[in-house]
Design a protein around this motif. Structure first.
Motif, mmCIF file in Angstrom:
data_model
loop_
_atom_site.group_PDB
_atom_site.id
_atom_site.type_symbol
_atom_site.label_atom_id
_atom_site.label_comp_id
_atom_site.label_asym_id
_atom_site.label_seq_id
_atom_site.Cartn_x
_atom_site.Cartn_y
_atom_site.Cartn_z
ATOM 1 N N ASP A 1 26.447 1.072 41.196
ATOM 2 C CA ASP A 1 25.553 1.428 40.101
ATOM 3 C C ASP A 1 25.060 0.174 39.388
ATOM 4 O OD1 ASP A 1 25.799 4.093 40.570
ATOM 5 O OD2 ASP A 1 27.403 4.421 39.128
ATOM 6 N N ARG A 2 25.978 -0.772 39.188
ATOM 7 C CA ARG A 2 25.658 -2.032 38.514
ATOM 8 C C ARG A 2 26.383 -3.170 39.221
ATOM 9 N NH1 ARG A 2 27.669 -1.541 32.655
ATOM 10 N NH2 ARG A 2 26.868 -3.677 32.610
ATOM 11 N N SER A 3 25.751 -4.325 39.248
ATOM 12 C CA SER A 3 26.382 -5.512 39.820
ATOM 13 C C SER A 3 26.014 -6.722 38.985
ATOM 14 C CB SER A 3 25.943 -5.727 41.277
ATOM 15 O OG SER A 3 24.553 -6.010 41.342
ATOM 16 N N ALA A 4 26.879 -7.697 39.013
ATOM 17 C CA ALA A 4 26.643 -8.918 38.245
ATOM 18 C C ALA A 4 27.390 -10.062 38.906
ATOM 19 C CB ALA A 4 27.103 -8.748 36.799
ATOM 20 N N ALA A 5 27.014 -11.273 38.535
ATOM 21 C CA ALA A 5 27.675 -12.471 39.060
ATOM 22 C C ALA A 5 27.764 -13.507 37.950
ATOM 23 C CB ALA A 5 26.900 -13.045 40.245
ATOM 24 N N TRP A 6 28.830 -14.268 37.968
ATOM 25 C CA TRP A 6 29.057 -15.311 36.970
ATOM 26 C C TRP A 6 29.381 -16.615 37.674
ATOM 27 C CZ3 TRP A 6 30.974 -10.432 37.019
ATOM 28 C CH2 TRP A 6 30.658 -9.604 35.943
#
Length: 362
Positions: A11-16
């Motif tokens: 549903d949601r993805s992110a990267a740091w």
């Protein structure tokens, strides 16, 4: 955060982007994906330019070395096929097993696709590169096995005794169970030795090594355990085949077993020194390869493959007694499956005899 593309539906993805612990000069990228506020994917990638594949010399060196190995493997396989040599039935069986294992990995990782029916899964499978990727690795396995099997049978016939029995389906053979137990013991020993080697720089106050590979671990429910077990299987087969092809090439070129052993170790060490971010890590990789080759030539191909399998499984699931860690439920489930596998191998190695037969406990 930065843009990220994950291999599973989210549903949601992110990267740091952050720094590797112990060395702020090493950039590390964290990728994560969630469904309904629950993590389903997490991976750690060394994002330094050379590791990220931006055309650095180490990346090119590794690609050229691997390409040359497979080129010579193709020549050897072509020669064996023309001469009518090789266990083609065993090669096809191994090829099918690798193909099925890769497709199962994709199916398990696709558990969170929007369309969960069979038709949706088949459509996703045909519309992605999963089938092509699985077929490529299966064909490489077939090619490598056809290339090395006749030469191994002629030069080192003892290496294939239990492996041939495994391909013939003789799963309850006592020698097969014995070799699997040897592989588990050697793999566990190498795991602890590598953990000690990796931790020693921190104990000595030296700079900490950067991660030499990305860690991609699915999350959520039951998936991490089969993914680890299947991924370790295909990884062990791939590493075993390519290392044996390199050893055989050195044996054909230098004509002596001891010299071939030394040159194989030297070649792998040279690639490690050019691709590893730390000389200390490269030395560790060289020692591991030395012991793997020793196990291969002394105990046979099945022990070698089982050692690689255990080594890769525990590489993905490091032993920890922090039971509240997010990875520990799947890790201990994986350990339990391996323990059951060891018990079955032990029972098979006894050949029907009792473990404590003849032992007077009174």
């Amino acid at each position: 955060t930065v843009e990220s593309t994950l291999p599973v539906y989210c549903d949601r993805s992110a990267a740091w982007i952050g720094a590797y612990p112990g060395d702020a000069a090493i950039p590390v990228t964290l990728h994560a994906g969630v469904i309904d506020s629950k993590f389903v994917h997490f991976e750690i990638i060394d994002s330094s330019p050379q590791e990220a594949g931006e055309g650095g010399p180490p990346q090119l060196t590794f690609a050229v070395t691997e390409s040359l190995i497979w080129f010579f493997a193709a020549l050897l396989a072509w020669r064996n096929l023309r001469a009518g040599r090789g266990d083609r039935k065993g090669a096809i069986r191994l090829c099918i097993v690798v193909l099925v294992a890769f497709l199962l990995l994709y199916v398990i990782n696709s558990a969170y696709l929007p369309s969960r029916d069979i038709a949706g899964l088949l459509q996703s499978l045909s519309g992605s590169n999963a089938l092509a990727h699985a077929s490529m690795h299966a064909c490489q396995t077939w090619l490598g096995y056809i290339a090395v099997e006749p030469y191994l049978r002629r030069l080192w016939p003892r290496l294939l005794v239990t492996w041939t029995r495994l391909l013939d389906g003789r799963f309850r053979d006592p020698l097969l169970g014995r070799d699997v137990l040897f592989g588990c013991a050697f793999g566990g020993t190498l795991v602890f030795a590598r953990a000690f080697w990796s931790a020693s720089p921190q104990w000595l106050g030296w700079p900490t090594d950067a991660p030499s590979y990305f860690v991609r671990m699915p999350m959520g429910g039951w998936r991490p355990t089969p993914v680890s077990l299947l991924g370790a299987f295909v990884g062990a087969i791939g590493v075993s085949v390519i290392l044996i092809v390199l050893l055989l090439i050195c044996r054909i070129v230098f004509r002596k077993e001891n010299l071939a052993f030394v040159m194989t170790t030297v070649l792998v060490a040279a690639v490690s020194w050019m691709t590893d971010s730390s000389p200390y890590g490269a030395v560790g990789q060289t020692i591991v390869v030395f012991f793997f080759l020793t196990i291969l030539l002394r105990f046979g191909f099945l022990v070698f493959a089982a050692t690689a399998y255990i080594f890769i499984v525990f590489d993905a699931h490091p032993i920890s007694f922090q039971f509240d860690h997010w990875q520990q439920p799947s890790a201990w489930t994986t350990y339990s499956v391996l323990a059951a596998f060891v018990v079955c191998s032990c029972a098979s190695s006894l050949g029907g005899a009792k473990l404590f037969k003849g032992l007077d406990l009174t």
